[in-house]
Design a protein around this motif. Structure first.
Motif, PDB file in Angstrom:
ATOM      1  N   ARG A 114       0.823  -1.201   0.000  1.00 10.39           N
ATOM      2  CA  ARG A 114       0.000   0.000   0.000  1.00 10.39           C
ATOM      3  C   ARG A 114       0.858   1.253   0.000  1.00 10.39           C
ATOM      4  O   ARG A 114       2.060   1.196   0.203  1.00 10.39           O
ATOM      5  CB  ARG A 114      -0.965  -0.056   1.188  1.00 10.39           C
ATOM      6  N   THR A 115       0.218   2.389  -0.240  1.00 10.11           N
ATOM      7  CA  THR A 115       0.965   3.637  -0.404  1.00 10.11           C
ATOM      8  C   THR A 115       1.702   4.031   0.882  1.00 10.11           C
ATOM      9  O   THR A 115       1.298   3.644   1.987  1.00 10.11           O
ATOM     10  CB  THR A 115       0.036   4.791  -0.831  1.00 10.11           C
ATOM     11  N   ARG A 116       2.741   4.818   0.715  1.00  7.19           N
ATOM     12  CA  ARG A 116       3.512   5.325   1.871  1.00  7.19           C
ATOM     13  C   ARG A 116       3.092   6.748   2.222  1.00  7.19           C
ATOM     14  O   ARG A 116       3.845   7.441   2.928  1.00  7.19           O
ATOM     15  CB  ARG A 116       5.004   5.262   1.547  1.00  7.19           C
ATOM     16  N   CYS A 117       1.930   7.187   1.750  1.00  3.19           N
ATOM     17  CA  CYS A 117       1.437   8.529   2.100  1.00  3.19           C
ATOM     18  C   CYS A 117       1.355   8.643   3.627  1.00  3.19           C
ATOM     19  O   CYS A 117       0.766   7.793   4.292  1.00  3.19           O
ATOM     20  CB  CYS A 117       0.053   8.751   1.491  1.00  3.19           C
ATOM     21  N   TYR A 118       1.938   9.733   4.159  1.00  8.34           N
ATOM     22  CA  TYR A 118       2.008   9.904   5.628  1.00  8.34           C
ATOM     23  C   TYR A 118       0.625  10.035   6.260  1.00  8.34           C
ATOM     24  O   TYR A 118       0.432   9.718   7.423  1.00  8.34           O
ATOM     25  CB  TYR A 118       2.832  11.143   5.999  1.00  8.34           C
ATOM     26  N   TYR A 119      -0.348  10.564   5.500  1.00 10.63           N
ATOM     27  CA  TYR A 119      -1.703  10.742   6.042  1.00 10.63           C
ATOM     28  C   TYR A 119      -2.440   9.407   6.059  1.00 10.63           C
ATOM     29  O   TYR A 119      -3.269   9.160   6.927  1.00 10.63           O
ATOM     30  CB  TYR A 119      -2.481  11.784   5.212  1.00 10.63           C
ATOM     31  N   PHE A 120      -2.121   8.556   5.101  1.00 13.12           N
ATOM     32  CA  PHE A 120      -2.738   7.216   5.060  1.00 13.12           C
ATOM     33  C   PHE A 120      -2.309   6.404   6.276  1.00 13.12           C
ATOM     34  O   PHE A 120      -3.104   5.667   6.867  1.00 13.12           O
ATOM     35  CB  PHE A 120      -2.303   6.514   3.765  1.00 13.12           C
ATOM     36  N   THR A 121      -1.058   6.552   6.683  1.00 13.54           N
ATOM     37  CA  THR A 121      -0.540   5.719   7.776  1.00 13.54           C
ATOM     38  C   THR A 121      -0.742   6.349   9.165  1.00 13.54           C
ATOM     39  O   THR A 121      -0.306   5.789  10.158  1.00 13.54           O
ATOM     40  CB  THR A 121       0.961   5.400   7.569  1.00 13.54           C
ATOM     41  N   GLN A 125      -5.319  11.494  10.885  1.00  8.97           N
ATOM     42  CA  GLN A 125      -5.377  12.440   9.764  1.00  8.97           C
ATOM     43  C   GLN A 125      -6.479  12.056   8.780  1.00  8.97           C
ATOM     44  O   GLN A 125      -6.833  10.882   8.677  1.00  8.97           O
ATOM     45  CB  GLN A 125      -4.029  12.432   9.026  1.00  8.97           C
ATOM     46  N   PRO A 126      -7.001  13.050   8.035  1.00 10.83           N
ATOM     47  CA  PRO A 126      -7.995  12.718   7.006  1.00 10.83           C
ATOM     48  C   PRO A 126      -7.329  11.980   5.846  1.00 10.83           C
ATOM     49  O   PRO A 126      -6.199  12.318   5.467  1.00 10.83           O
ATOM     50  CB  PRO A 126      -8.503  14.099   6.545  1.00 10.83           C
ATOM     51  N   CYS A 127      -8.008  10.987   5.316  1.00  9.19           N
ATOM     52  CA  CYS A 127      -7.452  10.258   4.165  1.00  9.19           C
ATOM     53  C   CYS A 127      -8.579   9.498   3.470  1.00  9.19           C
ATOM     54  O   CYS A 127      -9.165   8.587   4.047  1.00  9.19           O
ATOM     55  CB  CYS A 127      -6.363   9.281   4.625  1.00  9.19           C
ATOM     56  N   GLY A 135     -11.613  13.186   3.323  1.00  7.95           N
ATOM     57  CA  GLY A 135     -10.750  14.244   2.783  1.00  7.95           C
ATOM     58  C   GLY A 135      -9.355  13.728   2.499  1.00  7.95           C
ATOM     59  O   GLY A 135      -9.020  12.583   2.816  1.00  7.95           O
ATOM     60  N   CYS A 136      -8.564  14.596   1.877  1.00  5.33           N
ATOM     61  CA  CYS A 136      -7.179  14.212   1.553  1.00  5.33           C
ATOM     62  C   CYS A 136      -6.242  15.193   2.223  1.00  5.33           C
ATOM     63  O   CYS A 136      -6.207  16.375   1.858  1.00  5.33           O
ATOM     64  CB  CYS A 136      -6.966  14.224   0.045  1.00  5.33           C
ATOM     65  N   GLY A 137      -5.494  14.716   3.218  1.00  3.89           N
ATOM     66  CA  GLY A 137      -4.578  15.600   3.937  1.00  3.89           C
ATOM     67  C   GLY A 137      -3.400  16.048   3.084  1.00  3.89           C
ATOM     68  O   GLY A 137      -2.830  17.124   3.312  1.00  3.89           O
ATOM     69  N   ALA A 138      -3.042  15.255   2.086  1.00  3.48           N
ATOM     70  CA  ALA A 138      -1.809  15.530   1.330  1.00  3.48           C
ATOM     71  C   ALA A 138      -1.961  16.699   0.373  1.00  3.48           C
ATOM     72  O   ALA A 138      -1.005  17.446   0.147  1.00  3.48           O
ATOM     73  CB  ALA A 138      -1.382  14.279   0.572  1.00  3.48           C
ATOM     74  N   ILE A 139      -3.186  16.850  -0.193  1.00  2.00           N
ATOM     75  CA  ILE A 139      -3.404  18.005  -1.075  1.00  2.00           C
ATOM     76  C   ILE A 139      -3.361  19.230  -0.152  1.00  2.00           C
ATOM     77  O   ILE A 139      -4.071  19.283   0.851  1.00  2.00           O
ATOM     78  CB  ILE A 139      -4.775  17.888  -1.802  1.00  2.00           C
ATOM     79  N   LEU A 145       6.444  12.941  -1.431  1.00  4.15           N
ATOM     80  CA  LEU A 145       6.513  11.645  -2.117  1.00  4.15           C
ATOM     81  C   LEU A 145       5.386  11.473  -3.133  1.00  4.15           C
ATOM     82  O   LEU A 145       5.286  10.433  -3.759  1.00  4.15           O
ATOM     83  CB  LEU A 145       6.350  10.516  -1.091  1.00  4.15           C
ATOM     84  N   HIS A 146       4.528  12.455  -3.273  1.00  5.48           N
ATOM     85  CA  HIS A 146       3.238  12.216  -3.933  1.00  5.48           C
ATOM     86  C   HIS A 146       3.289  12.342  -5.450  1.00  5.48           C
ATOM     87  O   HIS A 146       4.307  12.674  -6.034  1.00  5.48           O
ATOM     88  CB  HIS A 146       2.185  13.116  -3.284  1.00  5.48           C
ATOM     89  N   GLY A 147       2.108  12.066  -6.062  1.00  7.67           N
ATOM     90  CA  GLY A 147       2.039  11.896  -7.509  1.00  7.67           C
ATOM     91  C   GLY A 147       1.979  13.194  -8.278  1.00  7.67           C
ATOM     92  O   GLY A 147       1.507  14.226  -7.780  1.00  7.67           O
ATOM     93  N   CYS A 155      -7.341  11.974  -4.253  1.00  5.38           N
ATOM     94  CA  CYS A 155      -6.120  11.300  -3.784  1.00  5.38           C
ATOM     95  C   CYS A 155      -4.966  11.560  -4.736  1.00  5.38           C
ATOM     96  O   CYS A 155      -5.134  11.458  -5.966  1.00  5.38           O
ATOM     97  CB  CYS A 155      -6.386   9.787  -3.678  1.00  5.38           C
ATOM     98  N   ILE A 156      -3.787  11.856  -4.154  1.00  6.48           N
ATOM     99  CA  ILE A 156      -2.600  12.100  -4.988  1.00  6.48           C
ATOM    100  C   ILE A 156      -1.468  11.143  -4.597  1.00  6.48           C
ATOM    101  O   ILE A 156      -0.301  11.412  -4.845  1.00  6.48           O
ATOM    102  CB  ILE A 156      -2.136  13.575  -4.889  1.00  6.48           C
ATOM    103  N   ALA A 157      -1.842  10.010  -3.986  1.00  8.19           N
ATOM    104  CA  ALA A 157      -0.821   9.071  -3.492  1.00  8.19           C
ATOM    105  C   ALA A 157      -0.096   8.376  -4.647  1.00  8.19           C
ATOM    106  O   ALA A 157      -0.614   8.291  -5.763  1.00  8.19           O
ATOM    107  CB  ALA A 157      -1.487   8.010  -2.619  1.00  8.19           C
ATOM    108  N   THR A 158       1.086   7.844  -4.340  1.00  5.66           N
ATOM    109  CA  THR A 158       1.817   7.042  -5.323  1.00  5.66           C
ATOM    110  C   THR A 158       1.839   5.581  -4.880  1.00  5.66           C
ATOM    111  O   THR A 158       1.850   5.271  -3.688  1.00  5.66           O
ATOM    112  CB  THR A 158       3.284   7.507  -5.465  1.00  5.66           C
TER     113      THR A 158
HETATM  114  S1  SF4 Z   1      -3.004  11.271  -1.043  1.00  3.62           S
HETATM  115 FE1  SF4 Z   1      -4.754  11.836   0.236  1.00  3.62          FE
HETATM  116  S2  SF4 Z   1      -6.337  10.290  -0.048  1.00  3.62           S
HETATM  117 FE2  SF4 Z   1      -4.441   9.563  -0.968  1.00  3.62          FE
HETATM  118  S3  SF4 Z   1      -3.529   8.250   0.590  1.00  3.62           S
HETATM  119 FE3  SF4 Z   1      -2.692  10.297   0.907  1.00  3.62          FE
HETATM  120  S4  SF4 Z   1      -4.076  11.440   2.291  1.00  3.62           S
HETATM  121 FE4  SF4 Z   1      -5.079   9.547   1.600  1.00  3.62          FE
END
Ligand code: SF4
Ligand SMILES: Cc1cc2nc3c(=O)[nH]c(=O)nc-3n(C[C@H](O)[C@H](O)[C@H](O)COP(=O)(O)OP(=O)(O)OC[C@H]3O[C@@H](n4cnc5c(N)ncnc54)[C@H](O)[C@@H]3O)c2cc1C
Length: 326
Positions: A114-121, A125-127, A135-139, A145-147, A155-158
């Motif tokens: 699965r993705t290494r997005c910090y908000y996912f783990t 945090q919202p994810c 919601g998406c914390g990364a945007i 690290l994101h896409g 979602c902008i995870a890689t």
């Molecule tokens: S990019 Fe946003 S929605 Fe996607 S895994 Fe990260 S926080 Fe969650």
């Protein structure tokens, strides 16, 4: 970690049957799943351990090679046929994780990591991937690290893996078994873009188990895997390029390329091979290939640097493959 039930599957059909329950997950090497369970990101009621199923073999399949879903990353990278005929795959695997992790990590688990997005783990945090609609914390957040390709407002995870990027360049096929039978999916189509359903990483349906990955007959050409990361080991790709490039009489005859660290899936754009094949290699041509690759690329502040980084990495790989001076 939340309490869970543990069941050991003795047969593949048994594993599919158990995994068809949305509260059950298959357990292979455990190097990703157990970490996420400790963080309460994954909270299955039941783990079905598939580790004893006979899916660890690496064997000839016609002129190609069939890598069992339970073959470890170490065994795959060290296999004589992989080293001789598919070195891009051995190099990609060896660029990932550490020796200890690769000893446990499996083909199927690596594809599904699965993705290494910090908000996912971080469950505080919202994810949208972990908890759809939150919601998406990364945007507008920490997105280094994101896409930059194929992202969505949700979602902008890689996808963080290396092995699958080489498999996408090689045009390998994922073999899948489920309650409704067997099917094959090209690695290039196995992972999804996030769209409005970022919780779904790939095309597996409940109860479907990866049984193997099949590599097609080997092709001639130079194999390169270049991974750019924050430090030289034990780090995920900011950008990676897997390339199989061949030349004859001063022209490019093959250019099978795939990219990691840029999107929710290993990125493959057929227009790049169409542009490169039959052309004389030059810096101007490589620049056009980068223009195609990066058409529509979007940074999110912290990861804006990935756009020029990807251009430079692609150019460096193509120079290395064709002998053009950078
Ligand atoms: S990019 Fe946003 S929605 Fe996607 S895994 Fe990260 S926080 Fe969650
Ligand atoms: C510190 C660290 C650094 C790392 N660095 C890298 C790196 O640089 N590059 C890289 O590519 N990877 C890296 N990894 C990730 C590592 O490669 C993965 O954890 C590993 O490949 C997962 O394989 P596994 O067999 O342990 O999977 P598991 O943890 O057992 O499972 C992972 C997921 O796959 C599912 N699954 C497993 N097998 C199957 C199957 N046959 N069919 C269907 N679903 C299945 C599980 O249900 C789970 O959702 C790193 C991991 C760690 C902990």
């Amino acid at each position: 970690m939340r309490p869970f039930d543990y069941q050991r599957a003795e047969r593949l059909e048994h594993a599919s049957q158990l995994a068809a329950d949305s509260e059950t997950l298959p357990l292979a090497g455990g190097t990703n799943l157990i970490d996420l369970m400790k963080l309460q990101v994954e909270t299955p009621q039941t783990l079905v351990d598939i580790g004893r199923l006979s899916m660890g073999e690496i064997a000839e399949e016609g002129e190609g090679l069939r890598i069992g879903a339970l073959a470890t990353n170490t065994a795959t990278a060290a296999h004589p046929r992989v080293r001789a005929d598919y070195p891009v795959l051995a190099r990609a695997i060896l660029a990932g994780a550490t020796q200890q992790l690769r000893n446990k990590a499996t083909t199927g688990g690596n594809l599904c990591q699965r993705t290494r997005c910090y908000y996912f783990t971080n469950i505080d945090q919202p994810c949208n991937k972990r908890e759809p609609g939150s919601g998406c914390g990364a945007i507008d957040g920490v997105a280094r690290l994101h896409g930059i390709l194929g992202t969505s407002p949700q979602c902008i995870a890689t996808y963080p893996g290396d092995m699958a990027v080489a498999m996408a360049a090689l045009d390998a096929t994922v073999e899948i078994t489920g309650e409704s039978g067997e099917r094959s999916v090209p690695v290039r189509d196995f992972h999804r873009l996030p769209g409005d359903t970022p919780e779904k990483d790939n095309v597996l349906e409940p109860g479907e188990i990866i049984t193997a990955v099949t590599l097609p007959a080997p092709v001639s050409g130079k194999h390169i895997y270049r991974k750019v990361r924050e430090r030289s080991s034990y780090a995920f790709a900011l950008c990676s390029v897997a390339a199989i490039v061949d030349m004859a009489e001063g022209r490019i005859t093959r250019a099978d390329l795939a990219f990691g660290g840029l999107a929710h899936k290993p990125w493959h754009d057929p227009r790049i091979a169409e542009l490169l094949v039959d052309s004389e290699p030059s810096l101007a041509l490589f620049d056009k290939a980068a223009d195609l690759l990066l058409e529509g690329a979007q940074g999110y502040g912290e990861n804006d640097f990935k756009i020029p980084l990807t251009r430079r990495t692609l150019t460096a790989v193509l120079c290395d493959a064709t002998g053009v001076e950078a």
